[in-house]
Design an enzyme around this catalytic site. Structure first.
Site, mmCIF file in Angstrom:
data_model
loop_
_atom_site.group_PDB
_atom_site.id
_atom_site.type_symbol
_atom_site.label_atom_id
_atom_site.label_comp_id
_atom_site.label_asym_id
_atom_site.label_seq_id
_atom_site.Cartn_x
_atom_site.Cartn_y
_atom_site.Cartn_z
ATOM 1 N N LYS A 55 24.916 32.743 -33.524
ATOM 2 C CA LYS A 55 24.696 31.436 -32.885
ATOM 3 C C LYS A 55 23.536 30.696 -33.569
ATOM 4 O O LYS A 55 23.616 29.501 -33.831
ATOM 5 C CB LYS A 55 24.392 31.634 -31.386
ATOM 6 C CG LYS A 55 25.629 32.077 -30.611
ATOM 7 C CD LYS A 55 25.302 32.615 -29.222
ATOM 8 C CE LYS A 55 26.562 33.228 -28.613
ATOM 9 N NZ LYS A 55 26.326 33.944 -27.363
ATOM 10 N N GLN A 99 21.738 35.170 -22.918
ATOM 11 C CA GLN A 99 22.708 36.121 -23.480
ATOM 12 C C GLN A 99 22.957 37.268 -22.501
ATOM 13 O O GLN A 99 22.009 37.911 -22.042
ATOM 14 C CB GLN A 99 22.192 36.653 -24.832
ATOM 15 C CG GLN A 99 23.160 37.542 -25.567
ATOM 16 C CD GLN A 99 24.404 36.786 -26.057
ATOM 17 O OE1 GLN A 99 24.332 35.657 -26.525
ATOM 18 N NE2 GLN A 99 25.555 37.421 -25.931
ATOM 19 N N ASP A 122 27.062 27.218 -21.686
ATOM 20 C CA ASP A 122 28.184 28.162 -21.625
ATOM 21 C C ASP A 122 29.180 27.761 -20.541
ATOM 22 O O ASP A 122 30.244 28.373 -20.428
ATOM 23 C CB ASP A 122 27.648 29.570 -21.297
ATOM 24 C CG ASP A 122 27.778 30.515 -22.469
ATOM 25 O OD1 ASP A 122 28.513 30.178 -23.413
ATOM 26 O OD2 ASP A 122 27.156 31.585 -22.433
#
Ligand code: NAP
Length: 288
Positions: A55, A99, A122
């Site tokens: 990422k 994460q 997300d």
């Protein structure tokens, strides 16, 4: 025999990347800064470290401002919440990604639900999913959003089609079903308690399989001429990636299908980047 199209996720991801690079220039000219992505990585989980590294690299390639906050696994709930509060309050932070998985000592639900929907890159929080159910959300869960991009790129119209989603997780199945419904498909969602999943997939024009079960479905489980999207990702005993669909003979049965690897996988990271840009625009247009 009908023509078969392999739905090439790498090709679609490259096309989205080119669009984002050009949008980035316009964004910078208009707002005088770069969009910013902040990733919180707690602990030393090897897979998480690899994902976060990818990422970080992609954000750099697109010219985004990105920051990875690496914090020790021993961090307390209170300290992690304080750290998140700072990111939430900072107007220069556009996207926040925590994460997962978090260490067991931390309350994941509480952490995730702290993230406001206009920084939830997300699209995972209840508010983001609710906004999608209500019709639109500035950022949608990356994997299902990537599936929609693949369908759009290959001009597969979902309007009026009979679509089946196998799987109902908050990260893939549910947002996938909502996206297809919002695009005017008639949607059925199957799950582990569905009696006879095949009776649904065999009648569907479009099937998205996200059950997390290697080779759960095979060519015969689909209608002739259907479109099959395989979200599944499994490492086999030879360290090769396999999907939820057994690819044997699939090209003789259906009109189009995604491969594994090289289908949905490459889209997920690109949609994260697209979400970051969309959230930055959304907040700046709303005067924040
Ligand atoms: P998950 O949270 O385990 O959810 C799986 C879903 O499938 C559940 O809703 C479950 O039903 C349903 N299911 C399980 N067995 C089934 C069966 N035999 N028949 C019908 N439905 C069944 O998994 P996920 O996070 O959604 O991920 C799904 C797959 O996609 C995994 O292989 C994952 O690795 C992959 N994935 C790939 C990407 C990518 O970038 N390519 C991104 C995310 C996920 P219940 O709700 O009843 O338990």
């Amino acid at each position: 025999m009908q023509n078969f199209t392999l739905l090439d996720g790498k090709k679609v991801a490259n096309s989205v990347k080119a669009e984002l690079l050009s949008e980035m220039n316009q964004f910078q000219q208009k707002w005088g800064r770069k969009p910013s992505l902040h990733v919180v990585l707690v602990g030393e989980d090897p897979a998480s470290k690899i994902y976060v590294g990818h990422k970080e690299k992609m954000a750099a390639e697109l010219g985004y401002q990105s920051q990875v906050w690496r914090v020790p696994a021993e961090i307390t709930q209170k300290d992690l919440e304080l750290h998140l509060q700072k990111l939430i309050a900072d107007p220069l932070v556009d996207g926040i990604l925590v994460q997962l998985p978090l260490p067991k000592s931390l309350n994941t639900d509480r952490i995730m639900q702290m993230i406001p929907f206009d920084k939830d890159v997300d699209g995972l929080t209840a508010t983001a999913l609710g906004a999608l159910a209500a019709g639109s959300a500035p950022a949608v869960s990356c994997t299902p959003a990537g599936v929609m991009e693949i369908l759009k790129y290959y001009k597969i119209d979902v309007k009026g089609k009979n679509a089946v989603v196998v799987g109902r997780s908050q990260i893939v199945g549910k947002p996938m079903a909502l996206l297809l419904l919002n695009a005017d498909a008639t949607v059925t969602v199957c799950h582990s308690r569905t009696t006879d999943v095949r009776s649904f997939t065999q009648n569907a024009d479009i099937v998205v399989v996200a059950a997390g079960k290697k080779h759960l479905l095979s060519a015969d489980d689909f209608k002739e001429g259907a479109v099959v999207i395989d979200v599944g990702m499994h490492r086999d005993e030879h360290n090769k990636l396999q999907g939820d669909v057994n690819p044997a003979g699939i090209e003789k049965r259906v009109a189009a299908a995604t491969p594994v690897p090289g289908g949905v996988g490459p889209m997920t990271i690109m949609m994260l980047m697209k979400n970051t840009l969309r959230l930055a625009e959304f907040r700046l247009k709303n005067g924040q």
